[in-house]
Write a protein that holds these residues in place. Structure first.
Motif, short mmCIF file in Angstrom:
data_model
loop_
_atom_site.label_atom_id
_atom_site.label_comp_id
_atom_site.label_asym_id
_atom_site.label_seq_id
_atom_site.Cartn_x
_atom_site.Cartn_y
_atom_site.Cartn_z
N TYR A 188 36.53 4.01 -106.83
CA TYR A 188 37.82 4.66 -107.08
C TYR A 188 38.08 4.31 -108.33
CZ TYR A 188 42.59 6.76 -107.63
OH TYR A 188 43.58 7.30 -108.23
N GLU A 189 38.07 5.44 -109.44
CA GLU A 189 38.30 5.31 -110.76
C GLU A 189 39.75 4.55 -111.17
OE1 GLU A 189 38.04 8.92 -112.94
OE2 GLU A 189 39.82 9.74 -111.83
N GLY A 190 40.30 4.77 -110.40
CA GLY A 190 41.66 4.24 -110.73
C GLY A 190 41.81 2.72 -110.25
N CYS A 191 40.88 1.99 -109.59
CA CYS A 191 40.90 0.86 -109.02
C CYS A 191 39.91 -0.14 -109.95
CB CYS A 191 40.37 0.75 -107.34
SG CYS A 191 40.59 -0.82 -107.01
N LYS A 192 40.77 -1.10 -110.52
CA LYS A 192 39.84 -1.94 -111.61
C LYS A 192 39.83 -3.38 -111.11
CE LYS A 192 39.33 1.67 -114.23
NZ LYS A 192 38.18 2.32 -114.42
N GLY A 193 40.37 -3.61 -109.78
CA GLY A 193 40.55 -4.95 -109.16
C GLY A 193 41.52 -5.03 -108.43
N PRO A 194 42.06 -6.14 -107.55
CA PRO A 194 43.13 -6.49 -106.89
C PRO A 194 44.27 -6.55 -107.70
CG PRO A 194 41.76 -8.54 -106.91
CD PRO A 194 40.87 -7.42 -107.76
N ALA A 195 45.53 -6.38 -107.14
CA ALA A 195 46.86 -6.57 -107.92
C ALA A 195 46.76 -8.21 -108.27
CB ALA A 195 47.69 -6.19 -107.09
N ALA A 196 47.78 -8.37 -109.18
CA ALA A 196 47.98 -9.74 -109.69
C ALA A 196 49.31 -10.22 -108.72
CB ALA A 196 48.56 -9.83 -111.16
N SER A 197 48.86 -10.39 -107.46
CA SER A 197 49.62 -10.71 -106.35
C SER A 197 49.23 -11.90 -105.86
CB SER A 197 50.01 -9.62 -105.43
OG SER A 197 50.50 -10.13 -104.20
N ASN A 198 50.27 -12.61 -105.15
CA ASN A 198 49.91 -13.83 -104.41
C ASN A 198 49.18 -13.61 -103.16
OD1 ASN A 198 51.08 -15.86 -106.25
ND2 ASN A 198 52.83 -15.31 -105.50
N GLU A 241 43.02 17.25 -98.32
CA GLU A 241 42.15 16.08 -98.96
C GLU A 241 42.38 16.35 -100.51
OE1 GLU A 241 38.55 14.88 -97.51
OE2 GLU A 241 38.55 16.03 -95.83
N THR A 242 42.30 15.17 -101.21
CA THR A 242 42.29 15.03 -102.65
C THR A 242 41.90 13.88 -103.15
OG1 THR A 242 44.15 15.48 -104.49
CG2 THR A 242 44.57 13.90 -102.57
N GLY A 243 41.76 14.03 -104.53
CA GLY A 243 40.96 12.69 -105.11
C GLY A 243 39.52 12.49 -105.00
N GLU A 244 39.10 11.64 -105.48
CA GLU A 244 37.58 11.39 -105.48
C GLU A 244 37.17 10.02 -105.25
OE1 GLU A 244 35.07 13.65 -105.39
OE2 GLU A 244 36.49 15.25 -105.84
N LEU A 245 36.34 9.78 -104.37
CA LEU A 245 35.77 8.47 -104.11
C LEU A 245 34.33 8.54 -103.90
CD1 LEU A 245 37.33 7.37 -100.67
CD2 LEU A 245 37.89 6.40 -102.95
N THR A 246 33.39 7.60 -104.56
CA THR A 246 32.06 7.47 -104.98
C THR A 246 31.52 6.44 -103.79
OG1 THR A 246 32.29 7.80 -107.14
CG2 THR A 246 30.17 6.77 -106.31
N LEU A 247 30.78 6.76 -102.87
CA LEU A 247 29.86 5.94 -102.16
C LEU A 247 28.90 5.41 -102.78
CD1 LEU A 247 29.62 5.10 -99.08
CD2 LEU A 247 28.07 7.13 -98.82
N ASN A 248 29.08 4.01 -102.99
CA ASN A 248 27.77 3.27 -103.69
C ASN A 248 26.84 3.03 -102.77
OD1 ASN A 248 29.39 3.03 -106.18
ND2 ASN A 248 30.88 1.71 -105.13
N TRP A 249 27.16 2.47 -101.67
CA TRP A 249 25.96 2.15 -100.59
C TRP A 249 26.67 1.95 -99.13
CZ3 TRP A 249 26.85 -2.52 -98.23
CH2 TRP A 249 27.37 -3.37 -99.17
N LEU A 250 25.88 2.13 -98.04
CA LEU A 250 26.20 2.18 -96.80
C LEU A 250 25.13 1.15 -96.07
CD1 LEU A 250 27.45 3.04 -93.96
CD2 LEU A 250 25.50 4.81 -93.82
#
Length: 549
Positions: free
Chosen positions: A525-535, A119-128
Motif C-alpha cells: 500500500y503506497e501509504g505504508c512505509k514500515g511499522p509505527a515507531a511504537s513499542n 470499496e476504495t483505495g488500492e492494494l498491490t498483490l506482490n505474490w501469493l
C-alpha cells in the motif's frame, strides 16, 4: 442487557427463522396458510425490500395486515415494499383474513445487514504462497533476512523467500485423527524459529525449535506436572515470549502450564500450573515480569525469577484478576495482548468479555491493579481479536460485530483515562490484532475477506482502503487460472497483518467455501512505509513476534 440482545440477534441465524400460528378451519374447508417471500433474501439497510404474500387456502378474498418491527403498516395489499434504516434483526408479521372471516398469520425474522461501504483505495498483490491447510489465527513472521514463516492447520511450518518462492516445509505436529498448527512462528535474533502445534486431542502437542535451514534443533513435550498428570496440551493461538536465555510458553486448557524453557536446549527450567493455561501468548517485560490470559480463568502475572529455577515444583502466580464475579471472563479470548509503559511502569493491555460486556483494559504488571477499564457497550462478545499500541501510546483494539450491525471494526482508547479517542465501525468481524504503520494508519482484515486501512484522525476515522482480497487474487493473471482457487469466493482473514521494515504487508487467509487450503499474501500500500515507531505496533510486538518489551 446489550450482550443478551446481541446473542438474540446472532440466534436469528442466516437470513430468517420463521414461525407460524393459524386458526383451524372447520367444515372441510381448506386450511388458511399465510406465507410471504422476501426479496432480496439478504437485505441491507437503506435498500428497498419487498414482502410478497404467497398465501393459500381458506375461502379466498384475502385482506392483509403487515407489521414490521412491532409497527403496523398502512399498506393492506399483498405486496409490501419497505426500507430498513439500520441493520439488525427485525420481525415481519403478515396477518391474513379470508372471505369467511377466518384469520391466521405468518411471522419471519429477517436479518438486515448494515449499509454496505463501497470499496476504495488500492492494494498491490506482490505474490501469493499456497498452504494446503485451513488457515486460522496463526500470523506470519518475518526474519531479519526478509524470509517469511507461516503455518496453518495441516501441521506444517512454511518458509518463503522475499519473492514468494517456497524454501522448505517442515512438520510441526501430526497424529492419526487430526492435524493442527495453531501457533504463530516466533523468530530469535540468531534466526531460530519457535513454533507450537497440537489440538490437545491426544496430548501430543509440542513446541519445536528449527534452525533457519530447516533443521529441527529440539522438541519440547514436558507438559507433565509434578503430580504426574498429563494435561493433554492444546496450542491454540499460542506463542512464546523471548528473553535473553529462556523463553516462556504455555498451552491452553484447564490443566495448562506456563513454562520457562532454555532457548538453546529446549529443557524446562520450571513452571507454573494455572487453571486455563496461557492463551494469547505470554507477554514479557525487560524487568522480568510475565503476564498471560487464562481464558475464563482470568488474567495472571508473576516474575521470571520465580519460575526460572523452580524445577518440578509448580510455582504460584503473583496476581490474578478477572476470575470471579461480574468481571469474570465469559469467553476464551485468543487475540493478542500488548505491553505498554506509562510513567515508567509496565501495563498489560487486552480485550475480554465479562458479564457486563466487552472491555478494553490496561493492568499493572506489578500487582494486577487496573489503570483503566473501558466497556465498548455496543459490540459483540470478543473471542479472537486482540490489541496493539500506537505511537501515541493508545490501545488499538479489534472488535467483533453482531450479525446485521456495524459494531465491528477497531477502537482507539487512551489507557491513562480509558477515554475513546476514535472508532471505525464495520459490519464485519475483525478476528486478528490490528497493525499500525509509520504514518499512524491502522491495518486489519475481516472474516468477510476484506483488507482495511483507516486513518485515526477524527472521532470516526477516515477510510483509506477497503479491498476484497479474493478479488485482488483472482484478478492477477498469475493466479486466476489455478484450480485450487476456483472456489475462492471469500478469502477469510482470521490472522493479524504483519508490516515489514520496508512497508510490505503479510497476511494469511483461508478459502471460506471449502476450507481446504489457505494462502499467504504479500501486499503493498503506497501509504505504508514500515511499522509505527511504537513499542507494540503489531501482533506479538514486532515482525518477529518476540512478545517482549
Amino acid at each position: 442487557m446489550k450482550k443478551n440482545l446481541f446473542r438474540t440477534l446472532v440466534a436469528a441465524m442466516a437470513v430468517f427463522v420463521a414461525s407460524c400460528t393459524s386458526e383451524g378451519n372447520g367444515g372441510g374447508e381448506t386450511a388458511l396458510n399465510p406465507n410471504f417471500d422476501i426479496n432480496p433474501a439478504k437485505p441491507a439497510a437503506g435498500a428497498s425490500v419487498s414482502f410478497q404474500s404467497t398465501t393459500t387456502g381458506g375461502s379466498g378474498d384475502y385482506t392483509y395486515k403487515w407489521t414490521v418491527d412491532n409497527k403496523v403498516q398502512s399498506e393492506t395489499s399483498a405486496l409490501l415494499t419497505y426500507t430498513f434504516k439500520t441493520g439488525g434483526a427485525f420481525v415481519v408479521r403478515l396477518d391474513v383474513t379470508d372471505g369467511s372471516g377466518k384469520s391466521a398469520y405468518k411471522r419471519k425474522t429477517v436479518v438486515v445487514a448494515a449499509p454496505a461501504v463501497a470499496e476504495t483505495g488500492e492494494l498491490t498483490l506482490n505474490w501469493l504462497g499456497k498452504m494446503m491447510g485451513y488457515s486460522t489465527i496463526s500470523t506470519p513472521a518475518i526474519a531479519d533476512d526478509g524470509s517469511i514463516y507461516s503455518t496453518c492447520r495441516n501441521g506444517k511450518l512454511y518458509k518463503w523467500s522475499t519473492t514468494g518462492s517456497s524454501v522448505w516445509e517442515k512438520e510441526i505436529w501430526k497424529e492419526s485423527t487430526a492435524v493442527s498448527g495453531y501457533g504463530t512462528p516466533v523468530i530469535d535474533t540468531d534466526g531460530t524459529i519457535f513454533i507450537s502445534g497440537g489440538d490437545g486431542g491426544t496430548g501430543n502437542g509440542v513446541l519445536k525449535a528449527f534452525a533457519a535451514n530447516g533443521t529441527e534443533k529440539w522438541k519440547f513435550t514436558e507438559w507433565y506436572r509434578a503430580d504426574g498428570s498429563t494435561p493433554a496440551p492444546s496450542c491454540t493461538a499460542t506463542l512464546p515470549s523471548l528473553g535473553a536465555t529462556n523463553l516462556y510458553f504455555g498451552h491452553t486448557g484447564q490443566n495448562g502450564i506456563v513454562a520457562s524453557i532454555n532457548k538453546a536446549t529446549g529443557k524446562r527450567n520450571g513452571f507454573a500450573a494455572p487453571a486455563g493455561g496461557a492463551r494469547q501468548g505470554i507477554a514479557l517485560t525487560s524487568t522480568g515480569k510475565i503476564a498471560w490470559m487464562g481464558g475464563t480463568f482470568g488474567l495472571f502475572g508473576m516474575s521470571t525469577a520465580t519460575i526460572d529455577n523452580s524445577g518440578n515444583a509448580p510455582m504460584q502466580h503473583t496476581w490474578r484478576i478477572f476470575s470471579d464475579g461480574v468481571e469474570k471472563s465469559t469467553q476464551n479470548p485468543m487475540g493478542g495482548m500488548a505491553l505498554t509503559k506509562i510513567d515508567g511502569k509496565y501495563y498489560i493491555c487486552g480485550i475480554a468479555t465479562d458479564e457486563r460486556g466487552t472491555k478494553v483494559y490496561a493492568v499493572s504488571m506489578d500487582n494486577g491493579e487496573a489503570l483503566s477499564v473501558t466497556y465498548i457497550e455496543d459490540t459483540e462478545a470478543q473471542d479472537q481479536g486482540g490489541v496493539v499500541i500506537d505511537a501515541d501510546g493508545n490501545i488499538v483494539a479489534a472488535l467483533n460485530n453482531t450479525l446485521g450491525s456495524a459494531n465491528g471494526g477497531v477502537v482507539v482508547i487512551n489507557p491513562k483515562n480509558g477515554q475513546v479517542v476514535c472508532r471505525y465501525r464495520t459490519a464485519e468481524k475483525v478476528s486478528g490484532s490490528p497493525a499500525i504503520d509509520k504514518a499512524g494508519n491502522i491495518h486489519f482484515g475481516t472474516e468477510s475477506g476484506y483488507y482495511y486501512v483507516v486513518n485515526p484522525e477524527g472521532s470516526d476515522c477516515e477510510l483509506l482502503v477497503k479491498r476484497n482480497l479474493a478479488d485482488i487474487i483472482l484478478a492477477d493473471s498469475r493466479y486466476k487460472n489455478e484450480t485450487h482457487l476456483s472456489k475462492l469466493y471469500t478469502a477469510k482473514i482470521w490472522c493479524s497483518p504483519v508490516i515489514g521494515d520496508d512497508g510490505k504487508i503479510f497476511i494469511t487467509f483461508t478459502d471460506d467455501e471449502t476450507r481446504a487450503f489457505g494462502g499467504l499474501v504479500c501486499l503493498s500500500y503506497e501509504g505504508c512505509k514500515g511499522p509505527a515507531a511504537s513499542n507494540w505496533p503489531m501482533y506479538g510486538q514486532n515482525r518477529r513476534h518476540t512478545n517482549t518489551f
